[in-house]
Structure formats: C-alpha cells, structure tokens
Design a protein around this motif. Sequence first.
Motif, PDB file in Angstrom:
ATOM      1  N   ASP A   1       0.851  -1.195   0.000  1.00 11.30           N
ATOM      2  CA  ASP A   1       0.000   0.000   0.000  1.00 11.30           C
ATOM      3  C   ASP A   1       0.881   1.237   0.000  1.00 11.30           C
ATOM      4  O   ASP A   1       1.609   1.490   0.968  1.00 11.30           O
ATOM      5  CB  ASP A   1      -0.895  -0.041   1.251  1.00 11.30           C
ATOM      6  N   GLU A   2       0.846   1.982  -1.074  1.00 13.81           N
ATOM      7  CA  GLU A   2       1.594   3.240  -1.223  1.00 13.81           C
ATOM      8  C   GLU A   2       3.044   3.143  -0.765  1.00 13.81           C
ATOM      9  O   GLU A   2       3.429   3.756   0.226  1.00 13.81           O
ATOM     10  CB  GLU A   2       0.871   4.361  -0.471  1.00 13.81           C
ATOM     11  N   PRO A   3       3.847   2.395  -1.453  1.00 12.69           N
ATOM     12  CA  PRO A   3       5.221   2.166  -1.003  1.00 12.69           C
ATOM     13  C   PRO A   3       6.123   3.383  -1.113  1.00 12.69           C
ATOM     14  O   PRO A   3       7.109   3.465  -0.391  1.00 12.69           O
ATOM     15  CB  PRO A   3       5.710   1.052  -1.923  1.00 12.69           C
ATOM     16  N   VAL A   4       5.824   4.328  -1.983  1.00 14.40           N
ATOM     17  CA  VAL A   4       6.787   5.421  -2.164  1.00 14.40           C
ATOM     18  C   VAL A   4       6.314   6.737  -1.548  1.00 14.40           C
ATOM     19  O   VAL A   4       6.940   7.759  -1.769  1.00 14.40           O
ATOM     20  CB  VAL A   4       7.136   5.632  -3.658  1.00 14.40           C
ATOM     21  N   ALA A   5       5.225   6.682  -0.785  1.00 12.99           N
ATOM     22  CA  ALA A   5       4.771   7.917  -0.168  1.00 12.99           C
ATOM     23  C   ALA A   5       5.884   8.468   0.717  1.00 12.99           C
ATOM     24  O   ALA A   5       6.454   7.748   1.525  1.00 12.99           O
ATOM     25  CB  ALA A   5       3.511   7.654   0.654  1.00 12.99           C
ATOM     26  N   GLY A   6       6.204   9.726   0.529  1.00  9.96           N
ATOM     27  CA  GLY A   6       7.196  10.363   1.377  1.00  9.96           C
ATOM     28  C   GLY A   6       8.636  10.013   1.022  1.00  9.96           C
ATOM     29  O   GLY A   6       9.544  10.296   1.778  1.00  9.96           O
ATOM     30  N   MET A   7       8.868   9.359  -0.140  1.00  8.14           N
ATOM     31  CA  MET A   7      10.244   9.019  -0.524  1.00  8.14           C
ATOM     32  C   MET A   7      10.778  10.055  -1.494  1.00  8.14           C
ATOM     33  O   MET A   7      10.029  10.688  -2.245  1.00  8.14           O
ATOM     34  CB  MET A   7      10.268   7.659  -1.206  1.00  8.14           C
TER      35      MET A   7
END
Lengths: 281, 397, 541, 428
Positions: free
Chosen positions: A205-211
């Motif tokens: 679930d949304e692995p790159v949020a905030g990356m």
Amino acid sequence: MNSIHQLAGQAREVMRRDTTWPFLIPRRRMVDVSKDIILYLEDLNVSFDGFRALNNLNLYVNDGELRCLIGANGAGKTTLMDVITGKTRCDSGSAWFGQNIDLLAHDEAEIAQLGIGRKFQKPTVFEAHTVFHNLELSLRCGKGVWRALTARLSGSERDRIDEVLSIIGLESSRHQLAGALSHGQKQWLEIGMLLAAEPRLLLVDEPVAGMTAEEAERTAELLTSLAGKHTVIVVEHDMEFVRSIARTVTVLHQGSVLAEGTMDQVQNNRDVVEVYLGEGA
Amino acid sequence: MNTLSALRSFGQWFAEFRQPGRGSSWLVGILLLVTLTMSAANLLLPADSPLYVSTYTITLMGKYLCFAMLAMAVDIIWGYCGILSLGHGAFFALGGYGMGMYLMRQIGDRGVYGNADLPDFMVFLNWQELPWFWFGMDQFWFAVLMALLVPGLLAFGFGWLAFRSRVTGVYLSIMTQALTYALMLAFFRNEMGFGGNNGLTDFKDILGFDLQADGTRVALLLATTLLLVLAFLSSRAIVQSRLGRVIVAVRDAEARARFLGYRTEHYKVWLFVYSALIAAVAGMLYVPQVGIINPGEFSPLNSIEVVVWVAVGGRGTLYGAIVGALLVNYAKTRFTALMPDAWLFALGALFVIVTVYLPRGLAGIFERFAVGMRREKHGEKSWRENSGQLSAGEVSA
Amino acid sequence: MKFLLHSLWLVAALLLPAGSPLAQTPPTAPAVGELLQQIPNASLKKTGELVQQLEQAGGAEMRPLFEAMLAGELYAVKESDKLVAVTKDRAGRLVGREIFNDRKLAAFASRDLKKIRVNNRLRSQLRDAIARIDLLHGSEEQQHAAVLSILDDLSSQNMRLLRSAETAGASAQVQEVIALADAMVQLRDSRVLEERLAAIEIMSGRLEAPVRNQLQRLLNDDGEQEVAVKAAAQKALDKIAGRVEFYGQMEQLFFGLSLGSVLLLAAIGLAITFGVMGVINMAHGEMIMLGAYTTYVIQQLMPGAIEYSLLLAVPAAFLVSGGVGVLIERGVIRHLQGRPLETLLATFGLSLILQQAVRSIFSPLNMQVVTPGWMSGSLVINPVFSLTYNRLYILLFALAVFAALVAILKKSSLGLNVRAVSQNRDMAKAMGVRTELVDAMTFGLGSGIAGVAGVALSQLTNVGPNLGQSYIIDSFMVVVFGGVGNLLGTLVGGFSLGVANKFLEPATGAVLANIIVLVCLILFIQKRPKGLFPQRGRAAE
Amino acid sequence: MKLKKFVAGLAFAAGTSVISSAVLAAETIKVGVLHSLSGTMAISETTLKDTVLMMVDEQNRKGGLLGKKLEAVVVDPASDWPLFAEKARELLTKDKVDVIFGCWTSVSRKSVLPVIEELNGLMFYPVQYEGEESSKNVFYTGASPNQQAIPAVDYLMSDLEVERWVLAGTDYVYPRTTNKILEAYLESKGVAKEDILVNYTPFGHSDWQSIVSDIKKFGSAGKKTAVVSTINGDANVPFYKELANQGVSSEDIPVVAFSVGEEELSGIDTGPLVGHLAAWNYFQGIDSEANEYFVQQWKKFIGDEKRVTNDPMEATYIGFNMWAKAVEKAGTTNVDAVEQAMIGIEFPNLTGGVAKMNKNHHLSKPVFIGEIQDNGQFEVVWATDDVVAGDAWSDFLPGSKDLIADWTAPIKCGNYNTESKACSGQAK
C-alpha cells in the motif's frame, strides 16, 4: 477367515512405512495455483453505515504478476486489501486464494501464514526492536507461543536475514533500532519484513509515499525484481511510479473495477478519462 | 557538588549494572545477599546486639518482596505488552485466599470453639458443614494447586474473552477494574463462605511449623526471596527470548504482528495468565507473613497503587518494577509514620509527576546518567547510536 | 395567665359546634390551666396522661399546644413554669411565642428554658389527638389523612367521631373513606351474611393496609364459619393483591429509573471527557464531590434561605468543578496528549490530592447538607404507591441536564468546535479552531456537569471526601456500556443499568444484584467492545 | 538540580527514621495508640487517638504513674487491616510500649490479636463489638451484644410493644452476629419467624429505595414494627433520608441503631431523624458532674466548641483509668501483673454508677436508650436499673452458649466449656 485377512491387510496398510497417516499430514495446505491465477475476488460487497466501500467488485490476479491498483480516494483500494487480509469481513461475495483456499474462512494471522503479506500505508515496523530483530520476527516459521519461547535462530535463518538485508540495503544498520530509521528506510524495512516471510502474494500500500525520487526509483527496482517469484499488488497514487513498474493496471472507482489493462490502455479508456483522469487529460 | 559526583559514580556503576544479563544478575545477588544477611542477623545475633535485625523488620521485608513480585507481574504485561491491568490485585488476593484457606484448615480444633470441622467464623454464623469449595484445602499441595489454578483460570477466561474480541487499551483497563471490584463485593458477602469483611485470620502454623516462630518467619522471607528471584529469572528468560520480542512487537504494532502471522491474542492470553500466576504466588507468600487476608485486597485502589510502583520504578524494565515497589513501599511506611495526612498528597503528586515528567520512571533517570557515563568513557558516539542502544535496553531485562 | 386561659376557653366553648363529642364532655375550664401547670414537672408517662386529659378538657383549642409539643418546640420558662413555643431564628437566637395566640415574646437564653421532653409514644399520642381534632376542624386534606389513620383503630368511640365528621359535612373523598370504615365495622361486627358480603364488596380492591390486614385476619380466623364470607374475602384479597403487585412493579420501575438518573448524572460528565476527548478522568468522581461541597458551602453562606440554596448551588457547582477541570486540563492533561493510559494514572493521582485537600479543608467528617422542604416528603398516589420528591426532582433534573448538554453540543459554536476537534484535531487546527482552548473548555464542561451532579447527589447521600470514589466505577461502566462518544448511549445505558439493578434486587439482594450486573457488563463488553451504540465506520477503527 | 533535592530528601527521610527510633527516654511509661489516622476509618478513629492523648496529658498533670511520666506513641495503620498487625508489632518490639489503646473495626482487632498474644502485649479495645472473643491480652471496654442489643430489644418490646422486627445491617461480622443473637433471643420470647425480616447491605450502601419500601410494606401488616439497625457509618445518612422521604416516621416504625452516636449525627441533618433511637452505654447529654467535666475538658483539648463526645470515648476513658489504677495496684507495668490486677478494678462511669472489670475481661456498665433530638444529641428515654455485665460468649448462639471466659486462677481461659469442663482450642 476372510475378514481376518482383510483386517491384517488393513493393519499392514496402516503400518506401511512409506505413507504418512492422514492426521499427521501438516494442516497448512499449499496454495494451488494450477490454473495460474492466484487470487479470485468475485462479487465483493462491503458497506460501512450505508456507504458502499466495495460494490460488486470482481478481480483476478495471475500468479507471479505485478499488478497496480489505482483509484481516487474512497475508491475502495484499502478496503479491498482489508478484505483480502481478513481485517474486514465482506457482506457478500467470495475471495479465493488459488484454487483451494477460501480467504473468507480465515483470520488475519492464518491468512498471513498462508503466504499473503501486507505492507501498510503508513510504514509500520517494530520501533523498539533492531532491524535485525524485526526481520527475525518476520521469518517464515512457527508462530505459536511455545515455538516463540523456545525458538533459536538457525544458520539458514540467519543467512536468510542477511540476504533480505542486502536486498533492502540496510546491512549497515542491522543493529540499529527500527525507530531510529528514516521514513524511507522504514518503508524498505517493512518490505524486507514481507520478503523474510516469503509470501506468495504481496500487498503493498503506497510504497513510495514520502520518498525522495531516488529512493522511489530504488523501490521500483525492488518491486519489479520481486515479481515472478512473488505475486505483487501495489496500490499507489504516484502515476510516474505506477508507469515505471506497471504491466497491468486496474482502476477502481466507487468500489468496483472501472477498467483494466496496460497503463496506456487505461489512460486512454474513456470511462477512466471521464471519472478519474478527467481534469488531467 | 559532592552529591553530584556521588551520583555520577553511582551512574557509572549503574551503567554496568544495566547491561543485559550481567546487570540483572547483580540485582539477584543483592536480593539474596540482603535477605540472607538479615536472616542470619535475626537468628544468630542476640536481641540486644546493635546489628540485630528484628522480626518486625523481617516480616516487613517479606511483605515488600511480595509487593515487588506483584509489581513485576504487572510490569510484564503493562511494560512489555502494553496491557494496563487495574485488577491485578484480584489475582494476588485469590492466591492469598487459597493460602489463607489452607492456613485456616491447619488451625483444626485449636480455634476458639474447638471445632475441628469448621473454621471459627462458620461456627460463629451457625454453618453446619464445610462448603464444597473448602474440601481438600487442608492439604498443602492441593491448596497451592488451587491458589494457582483459580487465578490462572480466571485470567485465562477473562483474557480469552477480552483479547479474542480485541478489547484493548482503556477499555481493558476499565474491565479489569470492574472485575476486581465485582470480586471485592462478592468476597465481602458473608454468604460466600470466605469470612466476609473479616476475611481469614488467626493462623497458627504452616506445614507444621509455628507461624509465630522467628525461624518460620525467616524461612518465609527466604522462600519469598527465592521465588522472587526465580520469577525474575524466568521472566527475564521470557522477555529475552523471541517470545519476548513478539510481545514487545504486539505492544508497539499489534496489527503488524498479526499480519506477520502471529496470533496476537494467544500471546496476550498466555502472558496474562503467566502474570496472574506470579501475582497469585506473591499473594500466597504474602498471607502467612502478614497473617490476614480480607476482601480489602481486592479493592481497585490497591491495584492502581501497584501500577504506580511500576511507573515509578520504570516500566518495561523488570528490575525497575522491583525497585519501584520497594522504594514506594518504604516511603509509605516512613511517611505514614511521620505525617499521615501528607501521605496522600505525596502519593498523588508522585502519580502526576511520574506520568507527566518521568514516563520511564527512575530507571529512565538512571539510564540517562548511565549513558552520560558511557559517553565520557568511550568518547562521543553519534547520538543516534547511543539512543538506539539505550532504548534497546528498554526491552531487555 | 389564668385569666388569659379562662378567656380563651370561653371563646373556644363558644366556637365549638354544638353536638360535637368534644363539646359534650363537661367543660372543666379551670382544669386546663391546672393541667398545663403540671406539664413542666411531669414524667414522660405522666405527660401522656396530661395530654389525654387536656384533649378532653380543651378540645380543638389544644391543637397549637400539641403541635408545638410534637415539633419539639415546647419549653417551659424555668422561673415561672410558663409554657412557651420556642424556635431558633436565622441568627440562631431562641425566639419564643405564646402558644395559643402566636404573640411574639422576647428572645430567651437557653439556660432560662427547660425543654418539655417528648418521646415516641407521646408523639404518636399527640398525632392521634391532632388527627381527631383535624377530623372535625381541619382542612380537607387533614381530614382525609385523619380518617385514614383512624382505619387502624375502629373503636366505637372513633366511629362516633367519624359519624359526627360525616354530619359536619365532609367532602366526597372523605365520605368515601368513612364508608370504607363503615364497611370494615360491618364486616367485623355484623352477623348478617348479606351485610357482610356487601361490606367485602366495598372493601374489595382497596389498597389501604388495614383493609388487607382485616381480610387476612378473617381468612386466618378458624372461628369464622361462613364459607361464603371466606370465599368473598379471598376474592377481594386476590384483587387487592393483584393491584398491589401492579403498583409494586411500578414502584420498582420508578426506583430503577431513579437509580438510573443518578448513574446518568454521574456518568454524563464523563461521557464528555472520556467519550469526546478520550481522556480517562479518574478524578471525575472528585468533581462530583466538589459539586456536593459547593452545595454545603452555599448553604453555610445563606442559612436563612435553604429553600433557594440548591438553585444557587447548581451554577456555583458548575463553575467550581468546571474551573478545577480547566486547571487540570491546562496543568496536566495537556501534557499527555494521545496517551490515554497515562491520563488515567495522572488523574488518579489528582483524585487522591483532591480528596486529601477536602479532608484537610473541611475535616474528614461528613458535612451536613440540608434538604429543603420542597425536596422532602413524597407524592402519594395511593396507599401503596408514592414517589419521593427528591428522587422525582433528581430524575427530572438529570433529564434536563442531559437535554441541555445535547443542545450545547448540537447547537452552539462550542459544540461545533468540540465535535470538530474530536473528529480530526489536525484538520480543525488547520481550519483555525483554537484546539487548546476547545480542549480546556470541553474538559471544563464535562467537569462542570459532574459538579452539577454533585449538587443532586448531596441530596441523596453523604457529603464526604469519599463521595466521588463510590461513583467512579459505575460511571465508567455506564459510558462504556452505552458506547463511547455517544450521549444517547449514556442515557440508555444509565437507565437500563438502574432498572436492571432494581429488578434484580428483590430476588438477589442489593450486593448480588450489583455483582450480577457488573459481570453481565463485563461479558457484554467482550461481545460488543464498542458498547450499545458504537461509533461505526473506518474512523472508529 | 531537581534530582539533587529529591535524593537529599530521600536521605533525610531515611535519616530521620533512624533518629526517631533512637530517641528513647528510658524513664517513661509508653502508651501505644493504634488508631487509623487516614483512610476510611479515620473519621471515627482519629477522635479516639485524641482522647488517649488527652488522657495521657491529664495523667501526667497528676504526676504520671509510678513516679514516671507517660509517653504516647502514635502510629497510623491507615485503615489497612494487615497494617494493623504490622504496626502492633512495631509498637511492641521497636517502641516497646507497655500498653496499647487501639482498633475500631472487628477485622482490625482480629488482625492484631495474634501479634498481641505472641508478644504478650496488652491492649484496650474501646468499641462495641459482636463478642465471641476473650483474649488474655485484650480488655474489652466497649459493649458486647448483651449490653446494647438485648436491652434495646427489651425496651422496644416492653415499652413500645413492638411485635414485628426488621433486623437491618451492613454485611459484616458485627451485624451478622448481633442479628443471629437477636433472632435467637426474639424467638425465645415467642416472636414468630415471619415477624422477623433480616436484611444485609454492603458498606457505604446508598440506594435504599427498595429496602425502605420493603420495610414499609413489612410494617403495614397491622402490628407495631421496629427496625433494629446495625447499619454501619456512611450508609446511615441515605438510609434515614430515605425513611423520612418515604414518610416512615419514628412513631410509625422507630429505628434503634447501635452504630449511630453523637459523632455520626454531627454530619447529618437531624431534622428528619428526631425520635429514632440508639442504644449505648453513654450519651453526651447525660447529666452528671463527671460528664460535664469530661465534655468541657474535651472541647478545650480539641479547641472546638462544637465537637461532641461519644460512647467509644467513654470506653477509652474508663479503660485508660482502669489501666492506670491497675498499674498502681500492681506496682509495675508488667503485662501479666497488670492483667491480673485489672480484674475487679472499679472506676466511676461518666454517667454515674461504677464500672467494674470482670473476670472475662469485659466491663459491667449501665445501658441507655436515647432518642435523637434535633440538635444532634440524645435524650435518654430508658436506662437499666443497674449495671449489666458484658458477656464474652453469647447465651443465644448454639456454638457458644456453653462457653465462658474466666481469667482468674483455676480456669484461666478465654473459652472454657462448662459442659466438657475444658478449655477448648488455643488453650495453653
């Protein structure tokens, strides 16, 4: 006399050395993917207080596939994941893992043990434990209370942890507390924890949020490399990211599937353009 | 400045003390040494010797150690698993009642009415025969079994229901409080057959030894110490095993643990039962030493006080719970003698200060000092690594 | 003195209606004065005899004397043995007045007076005497009460009294009871079967205790041979029993609702601090206690206006408890945002401090809170069913407080802000809501309402340092049972717990009922962890 | 800095504790006071602590005892029953007191008893209690059931012609036993079983609606009904309030209470209570010179004109003075000597007449019935002609009717069975 022979024959059958008694055969069944489809979701309905989060949803996922789920907020992506992992009970419909496992009959822990791993929207790791221990807890092994009390780390398990550490690139911080990791590192650690559990199906679930862009790129690489050996379902908002990894994209809208296909197909689908990408297109 | 340097050297010693494994063994050593010395001083020295330890002090120490054990039981589930039980007094008291019933039966016909079949309070209220749940309590082994089984089963039943339906956090705390409150009301009833408000008292002997003899008291103190040490070691083994790590994982991210395939409710139930059993053992040891068990022990207030001992000592550290229980109880004994009125003010303020300013209790303070010491010793390390090690300590004993 | 009495007696004799039995006794006027003279030095037993003689001699005019005696206001001046009625005025001085004409006398010093002792036996004698007087001369209500009290003792003398009252023109209500009395006498004395059956017919279904007792006695009486009478009596008794049973259920329902209203009052403040803010306020009980002490202080400040003290105490208690609540929020709870278990511990500490503070300030003894006149007594619906005023008012009061609270949360801007903050703190903050202020106000509101509850509770129970403790567990159970964050749930929870408790009590006794309810609650929460009216949806997960 | 202060404080606390136990004046007679100064029982017990302190003062002003000054050692068992035992041990072994005045509740006495007996201490227990006990080391100066409950019932029966009885009590041992005794007594007087209603409620019970309604119904059966109340402390206020509100007056159904005294009334609006009764061995309102002096002395000592005196205070007063007399008679504070000297000692009551310590360690005292007045005092309506000797063992309980206590020479036993001529149980 005959019956005695029969009995003796049965006894011999029971004592045969090359068979295992039925009750000794491990309960945990392996998932049967002989039809190449690992996940069947049919006619799923879930509603909260009158709001229909899932509305007659049908979805099939092939074994070894990397599938992206996109959709606006409230389209039902997270609810779908909740249903698959047993967190939310659906009102009606069926969910099968391979040919032989009815997901609706199991709870979260059983489903996890069956080989479905899930990464949460917000990175969730055991902050009071070191990276190493986080992975140790995630290993595929007996999860009972007694097993945990007596468990000792075997050499192969140690190797497996090292392997995962190198995949997620956290070798150098293996003895650091997970709570002290950066946001991106936590995301990786969580993915690493899923890997350590060697699941058949990964829900991300949304692995790159905030990356950062760089981190996102590495994550994309990681996820693509996982596909094949594992089946991966990714929920993501970041279109760039989806485009970079996706082979098949499913668009959810108001709790049901709106469109399915490659990124290009989906982007050109009239319905999708209308309801989802409307303004952007 | 003097005190400060003294504190520093204490901190230095403490830094070593804190290292998992080694430090905890220190605690075991100190406990054994102190109680052994006290015992010897009580039994071997003449009463007028300046080093003589009075029987009063022996029983007082015994009581403190029972409380320490109870505090440890609470700490195991609260500090390590995040389950705040406001009803652990119930398990303590049930264990105590089990032992009390045995001691009551040991009186035999030496009661005031000389009735060998019934305890005094039953004769007194015209009971004709022993209620069924008193049968077998004249056997020590059976009484001990019951004193463990009943609280264990209660904890299992309660935990099974509560954790399975995922009652957590505050709700669980309120439920545990209601549980002990209901038990208190029940035991106050004279019809229950546990002596009502007066409880069980006037014990004569245990396993044939006179309870009023100094030797028996010392033996009880030693037994308490020994069992505390045993409970401590086994708890330490648990929290340092993978089981312990799962438990902490459940505390910090229960959903994550569940999605990794852990049946978190099983872990919680068994830990709850384990903790209840330790509380029951503490209760069993407490009763022969103080000489009375009555429903007041079930009062929710008592259970909350235990939580404060743990909070003061530092939850999530087994030694913290023990130190906290000993310190607060010693302070209570002293304070209530000096200025009884001020005690509640002090206790209340302690609650507030500890929760607001010292979320990790005294153990937290000492550790901060310890880290400072280590930094001086080994030169500066990165802050992150230090704090990492520090919090790692939080989950080991 | 003597002259005065003489003239009084003269007036009295003139006023007495002719034909009344009292008037028929020979007017031994001087006797009254002599009798009165004997009172100050008589023993209790002797006083009883004197009262009897006085009634015969003085008749209706003796009522003020008897009343003063009954109220314990009758004193004798030590020097002269003169009888005076003495009461305390607001300043605590002893103010005397003449007994028979209410004329004010000078203030007395207590050493100059001697109290006329009265005991229970004398009191009931006095009451009977007053009833006899009232029967003829009292208001309709007094007459009614007097006839009812005579049912217990249907002597021929009393029957004559009734008869004369009837002829003197009693109201329909009183007539009815007199008819009942006649029937009872008929049943007792008559030998004629039809008369007796008719009497039973009249008695059938009446709820007055003497009726039941007479019928019961009749049934138990082996000397009674008449089978028809026995059967009729049994039928009448069954009918009565049916009605009594019905009213018994009604009464139990009222008791249950009343207990429920107390639980509701105690819990409703908690429903806000716990339900809306998520703060486990263990000092909630002490907020109630502060409210009760505020009532006490208010009453001390205005000893002359006890009747109005409660009206003033309600806002005062709200301010005091609410103020302390705001202080607690600003001082402690603010630092514990998002750590509910810690708020539990810290507020528990505060509760200990508050209790001890009250002990130090007011002493550990219970404080005396006076119940104003309009809150005492009961609303008598029939002889077996009456509602006590204090419980009735508190029930209404609880509902009013509930309604006010709902209105505040639904209609006012504070309510809007409170709901906004409780749903999404960050968003509310971003929208410009001053969340800190809202927190303080919410906590203050919850505490203030607890204080208001304290005013009500001061009318039911002890006002002492432990007042709050006894309600805290119950309050939490009510809120959790009803469903956290749902005011309606608290209402339903409180009343259903109260009613359940009261309907269990006759079968199990008070303690066991309490335990059973607690255990059922614990089990219920396991089944439905979110209570009766859960907040649903993903946000609640 | 904060920490430094904290540690310093701890050190100070530890230090003072050592000093306080080290300061021992050798030539004093020590009087231990074991009453709760905090917790739920503090309300009642603090008064008794002050009474003992007053008595000690008074005795010292008179020149002490045996030429030595008296010194009071006060400890706080905090209404915590195990703590009573602990503090008793502290008094006897650390402080080495010569006598203890203490305890209020039965459970606290039961908790202390083994310690006192083990260490051969001497204790005076000043509160009315359920009886069924006599220890060599305890003197019971409060009333036993036959000095309070039975005379009260006699009064109701003979003077008020009560025929139906409600025995209402708090669910603990004193009401249970008292009611058992009363039931047996009433039955022996020919009262039918259905004319007795027994009811128990928990401590601090506050919702009396149903029970009062039951009492009302029970009392409407045409026979004169009375309530014998052994309801404890806090529960009384709501009980009486409910009675008044439901219209049950003292003339209809009088309540006679054994645990409601002047001190309890001081926290109640007594208006609605007027006419209800209480049975005690002492009332503040009783006219006598000694009592007047005592009341004045108390008000002066405590510095509050409004403070009242009560029965347990008189019991403490008598107990203390008897002990002082016994010490002088024995010429020592040795427990065994004083214990023997105590038996037969007489001392004037505050209410007139002379109290006497009997062989069973219980007192002979007069019994009074008082009616509650609107000023919170009692008006005596009845008194026994003579003193009543306290029974350690009730004659109306099957388990104890054959038992007597006699601490003089041949028997020397607290539970001597007159049937088997033996001292059962704990005999030594």
